[in-house]
Each structure stands twice: as structure tokens, then as C-alpha cells.
Design an enzyme around this catalytic site. Sequence first.
Site, PDB file in Angstrom:
ATOM      1  N   LYS A   1       0.807  -1.234   0.000  1.00 24.82           N
ATOM      2  CA  LYS A   1       0.000   0.000   0.000  1.00 24.82           C
ATOM      3  C   LYS A   1       0.833   1.273   0.000  1.00 24.82           C
ATOM      4  CE  LYS A   1      -2.113  -1.984   3.550  1.00 24.82           C
ATOM      5  NZ  LYS A   1      -2.393  -3.395   3.500  1.00 24.82           N
TER       6      LYS A   1
ATOM      7  N   LYS B   1      -5.595   2.740   3.878  1.00 21.66           N
ATOM      8  CA  LYS B   1      -6.632   2.159   3.013  1.00 21.66           C
ATOM      9  C   LYS B   1      -7.717   3.175   2.690  1.00 21.66           C
ATOM     10  CE  LYS B   1      -6.006  -2.629   4.419  1.00 21.66           C
ATOM     11  NZ  LYS B   1      -6.283  -3.600   5.471  1.00 21.66           N
TER      12      LYS B   1
END
Length: 814
Positions: free
Chosen positions: A577, A681
Site C-alpha cells: 500500500k 486504506k
Amino acid sequence: MKFGGTSVGSAERILQMIEIVKGAAARESVVVVVSAMSGITNLLEEACKKAAVQDENFRTVVEAISRRHDECIGALGLSPQISSRLIVHIREPLVRLGEICKGLFLVGDLTPKTKAHIMGYGELLSSRIVNAAMEEAGIQPTWIDSRQVIITNHDYESAQVDLNRTYHRIQEIVDREKGVHIVPGYIARSETGENTTLGRGGSDYTASLFAAALEAHRLEIWTDVNGMLSADPRLVSDTITIPKMSYEEAMELSYFGAKVIYPPTIQPAMARHIPIVIKNSFEPSHEGTIISEETQPDQYFVKGLTSIQHVSLFTVTGPGMIGVSGLADQLFHALREEKVSVLFITQSSSEHTICFAVHKADSPRVQMALEATWPVDSRDSRLTLVHVEENMGLIAVVGDGMRERSGIAGKIFSLLGENGINIRAIAQGSTERNVSFIINQFHVAKALNVLHEGFFLSSHKTIHLFILGAGNVGATLLNQIREAQVHFLKAGSLQIKVSGIANSKMMLLDQEGIDLRHWETRLKSEGQAIDLKVLLDRIRTFNLRNSILIDVTASEEVSNLYPALLASNVHIVTANKIAASSPYPHYAELKHLSAKHNVRFLNETNVGAGLPVIKTIRDLVLTGDHIHRIQAVLSGSLNYVFDRIGSEGILFSQAVREAREKGYTEPNPSLDLSGKDVMRKILILAREAGLKLEMDDIQNKPFLPAETLQAEDWDGLYENLKAMDPQMESERLRLSSEKKRWRYMASLIDGKVSTGLEEIDETHPAYHLKDTDNIILIWTDRYQKRPMVIAGAGAGPEVTASGVLADVISIANV
Ligand code: ADP
Ligand code: ASP
Ligand code: MG
């Protein structure tokens, strides 16, 4: 029947060739033309070049040439009589070769005439050996000295043949009733009696001259491959034999580099309608290729692909070009004078620019010719610029069936474009039999493979994967890929090659593909120490089509490679990520690079593991919807922890430990516990929804004190977590009495993003969430009353790996 270098390359090969000739000679008379034994012509060239620059090593080369022939003769096991006759024919030229080279060594000079003389020795020797071996086999062949019959001009090394006189002499000297004639290929003689050659690869041409003069039924070219193949087998794997082709197609393919047949060979046979058959002496039963008036346009529009490497592209531009037809005349006259063969020409419609390509070796002479015709100081208004690009490659796509069929050029260019190959110049003749174009030399093999796959194996595409990270997710992914390989191979639609695997210590690269049954042992035994710079370099130099880098690490160094990879046309699929949650300009740069270089940057597993979250938001936005609100549980690991606490008397620290052991947490669980992972996220989702946010814009309410998370390693962290157990447990009891549950929530409301632990009651859709499940609620223009809901397992190697694989397959687009 012409036999090439490998077909007469050893005693064993010669015996095999004699079997083939015997078969034919049983039916009709045969003229057998032979090349030098494989590699000999190159050695002869080396010997004379070395001698001429006074390099003593020419002797070793001459010795190597002698030895090759002696060994072959020894292995043929000839009878004493035949052998002693042969030795005379072999010794004499070998001795002479040594003496001429000594002469060159003394004089320090090499003329084209002497060079042609020396280079022809290979055929003289091989044809004598073949002749003797035939005698031994009970055939009584007649040896013909081609220098007595093939008459040329004085371009010693690549001489022009006087067809009339040559045909006449061949007809005079060859007795058509006689069974077998043996003829050395390649060599000839000028009108005035000097030795010449027909150019490298010229034995094919010798055979064609004999075939035409004698009006043979057919001309057979025996070589080491199964006929004319759809592309050069040294550059493209999975080539196929072209069963039938027209003379014109063969001419185009050979002219543009298909080495299997020497270009001038076609003309004499074609003029007399003699079919040319290309056969493999290593597999005589294979049909090979028939070249004749007929073709098979329906089977494949494109017959073959060829390339010429190392060409130079010249561009002559200037206002003076417009409407001055004389200029083009002058240009080509100048090139003709220098005996430069032009491989490729285009002129733009404004007549402003002429662009042509030549072999790199001719480039200096072209520059001289241009300078002589238009001296730099006189160029000004008529010709403003001459520009040359070296290190280019020419590719030709050839097929009679391409005529009047639209879309071929379009397909060529889109296949190349998808692989980041830029086309510098394009030419298509009005026969539409050939589309040729110039690209950077570096991309030639890749372009041929991409085109070959696109035109000949259209259902079968190859992708090349480089997998970084071989931990929990990586190992699971490799297992899933292995199953997918089998499945797609059966379906015949996709070949998945894993060309690189790396973990945090080692890397293994193999452009042919790593067998996934043994990747672990190979990585251990053959792997080298990981070095990301080297890795990047190797991926770039492999330059494989449809390359995809898969990042299943959590490493920032790895994500720092993305810009360079995208710029080298490598797709990226990442579960990491870091890049997508990095500062916005960097994230935007990745998107920009992927668009610019026509490669994908896919990170579906960044949020919700295998759940389709990112692509769903992307689709909503693309179709014109607006995201108002997102509420989500995005941490599989935290959800697991809060679902587990209390059941079976499990304490907070134990629940975290379990989550870690099952592979649900980040390698460092602090990233989950601090909320950082959830922040990343939701940031990624917010950006997909169109917001230009940074990590700092997110309000995070951590539920653990910062000190708890500051631990050196997992053991330290675990101790700290244990210390939190009493407090967590009393809070949990209170919560349970209120019939509430903890959920670590992320929300995006009207452009504002926040994360934190919330206490929710059973009316909340996240209340019943189990295990590592995630839930994402999305309110949009179109989903106003009730949100769109995506829910399911949001962590774990299996679902994450399958999400990564799904991204990979979507790039393959099968
Ligand atoms: P020979 O010594 O028999 O004349 P060559 O080496 O001159 O053989 O030509 C055969 C070689 O040509 C093959 O081994 C192959 O590597 C190369 N080649 C290049 N392009 C093609 C093609 N399109 N089809 C077949 N062979 C090709
Ligand atoms: N022996 C020559 C060469 O290597 C001719 C041939 O093989 O056709 O070029
Ligand atoms: Mg050849």
C-alpha cells in the site's frame, strides 16, 4: 539439391546427407551443391584478416581449419584408395592457404580479390570430401568445378553473374543422363579468370543457377530447420513452418533478413517456374516449405516476420526537398555510386522529408556520399538537415494475403504500442505484401515476439511475471499461479511465465521461466543476493513483452522502483500500500506514468484483499456517479482481534498474537494496531473517489497509547500488549453489558476522512462482522437511500493472493 554448412558439418552429417541423395538419385539425376562445413567460411575470413594485420594467431586458425577437415575424413573411414586420392585434393589447398596467409602477414594487406580467393576454400574442401564419401557409398559422382562454369564480374566478394554465359556452360558441362554431380557452392570466376564468390550464403544461389540452367524439376535447399519458419527461430520461440509460399513472399522474407535462403536464389528458379523446396536434413521426413507460384492466402494473412538488425536510419529534411524531384535522384545516385544498398525508404507526402535505412556498416559511406553531393556549407536553403540514428532495427511483416485486407497495419501498431515500442518510420509497398518499419534495435526481439504471438498464435498470449516477496502471500500466490498455468495452458489461451522471484534475501531471474514446482529449491541454490538495482536492470534488459512486476512485499524500497518500471513499460500489480498512500504528487505521477507508457498500475488488494472495492469505486466514478460517503471496516486483522476478544476467555494480547500467527496482520502488527494501515486504506479509497488528500488530512483516534506500540520487535510489542490486557478487559465487559461491539471504522463524509475505534450496537451493519471480514458501505448519487455494500473476508494469504492474480489476469485480458 543444395546442402548447407550444418548438413555437411561432420562425417555423421555427410553420411546422413548421402542417404538423402541416394533416395533422390534412385529416381532421377541429381546435382548436389554443397556449402563449406559449418563455421569454416568464418574461420577463413578470420585467418586472412588476422594475417593481414600481422597477428600471428592466424596460424592457429589455419590449423583449426585443417584439423576440422582431417577429423571429418578420419571419421568417414574411407578405403585406402579413395582416401589417398582425396588427400591430394585436400592437402594442396590447405598448404596453399597457409602460404597465402603467410604472404598476407608479410605484406600486411588484404585486397578483396585475395579475400574472395581464400574464402572460397571451404567449398572446395567440403565438396571433395563429399565426393569421396559418395564414392565410398558406391555412387560414382562427377565433381564439377563451379569456377569453370559460373562467370561473374569483378565484384570479388559478392560478384554479379553473367547468366547467359553461365547457363550455357552449365548446359555444356553437365551430363543430364549421369546420376550424381557434386558442385562446390559459393565460388565462381571472373571473365578474366580470377576467383570470385557469390556473397555470404551464396551456395543457395549456385544451386539455383544450376537448377535454372538445367530446367530442373525442383530445387531443394537442405538446411537445419523445418523449412521457412514464421520468424527467425533464434529470436522467436514457437515458430511454425510455412508450408507453402509464393516466390514474391519468399523474396520479401529473404531480402528482409530470413537467412534460411539467400535472396538472389529466388530469381533464377522463379524465371523458369521451378519450385523451391526447403527441407531439414536433420528431419528429412518433414514436408518443409514449398515456394512456387502458389500461396495459401487464406490460412494466415501474414506469412512471416523478419528483421534486419543494426541498421542506420537517415532523415534528409529541408524546404529544398519540396517539389524538387531531382533531389531524390541525386540522393540515390550518390548512394549507388558508393554501392550502398538501401533497405528502406519513405517520403512524407509534403515531400519535405526523405527517410531511408541502410546497414550500419554502410553508414560511414552514406555520410561521405551525402557530404560529397551536398557539401555542408552549400546546404542552407535547399537541404537544411541530415540526421542519422544508429542502432535501429528493421522489421518486415510479409504475406500475399495482406493485400486488400484492412486492419493489418492497425493490428501491428497496436500490438507494438501496447508493449511500449515506438515506431520511427514506416513503409508499405503498393503491392501491400510487406509492411516494414524501423524501431530501436533494443526492441527487435520483443517486437518480433509480440507480433508473432498476435498473428500466428492469436489465442495464445504470453505474460512474464516478476514476483517480489515470497512470504505468506507470495508463496500462496505462487501456488495459485501454478494452478492457473495448467488451467490456461489447457485452454490454450495464456502462457504465464514467472521470470523472476525474490524474497528479502535472494533473487532468481530466468527469462525462460522458472518451473514453479521447484522454485524454492532453485531460489536457494541458484539465487543471488537481492539487489533491487540489479533486479531493475535485469528486468529492463530482458525487455520481455507483457512484463508484470508483482509486489507482495511491504517494502518501501520496492515501491520506489515503480516509476522506473512503469517508464520501462512494465505493468505493476501490487498488494503493497505504500505507493498508493504516499504523498499525492507521487501517487499522481504513478498514474501519469502508467497512462503515458500504456501500462497498468493495479492495486486492488490494497483494500479489502480480494474484495472488489477499488475497481467498484473506479467504475462508479467512471460512469459519472459521485461518492458522498464511505463507512467501512477495512482492517481484517483488527476485526479478527475484536471478534476474538472475550470468546473462550481470550485476552486482547492473545487475540493479536493469533491474528499474527495466521498471517492476518502486517509483518509489523503495530501498523494495524496504530490504525495506520486503516488510514492508508481509506486514503486510497478517497483518492479513487477523486479527492486529493494526504495522510495528514485524516483524523485518527488511536485506541492504544503511543508508548505501547513503540517496541523493538514482536516480543517487545507482545509484552506491551499484555500490559494493556486488564484495561482492555474491563472496557470489554462494560461494552458487552451495553450490548455493543468494538469496530475499527474508517469514514469518508463530505470530503472529510476519519478513523478510529467505535462502539456500535446491533442496528449497525458492521455489528455481525466475523473473523477477518471487511465491510464497505458506499453512498452515492445513485445509492442514496441504502448504501452499496461490499463485504467478506478482508485479509489472509488466500484471498489476497487471488486478488493479486485477478489483477494479473485482467492485464493479460484473456
Ligand atoms: P545453411 O548453412 O543450411 O545455408 P543458414 O544458417 O544459412 O543454413 O540458414 C538456416 C538458418 O536460418 C536457420 O538455422 C535459422 O536459424 C535461420 N533463420 C532465420 N530466419 C529464418 C526463418 N524465417 N525460417 C527459417 N530459418 C530462419
Ligand atoms: N560458405 C558460404 C558462407 O558461409 C556460403 C554458404 O554457406 O552458402 O557464406
Ligand atoms: Mg545459408
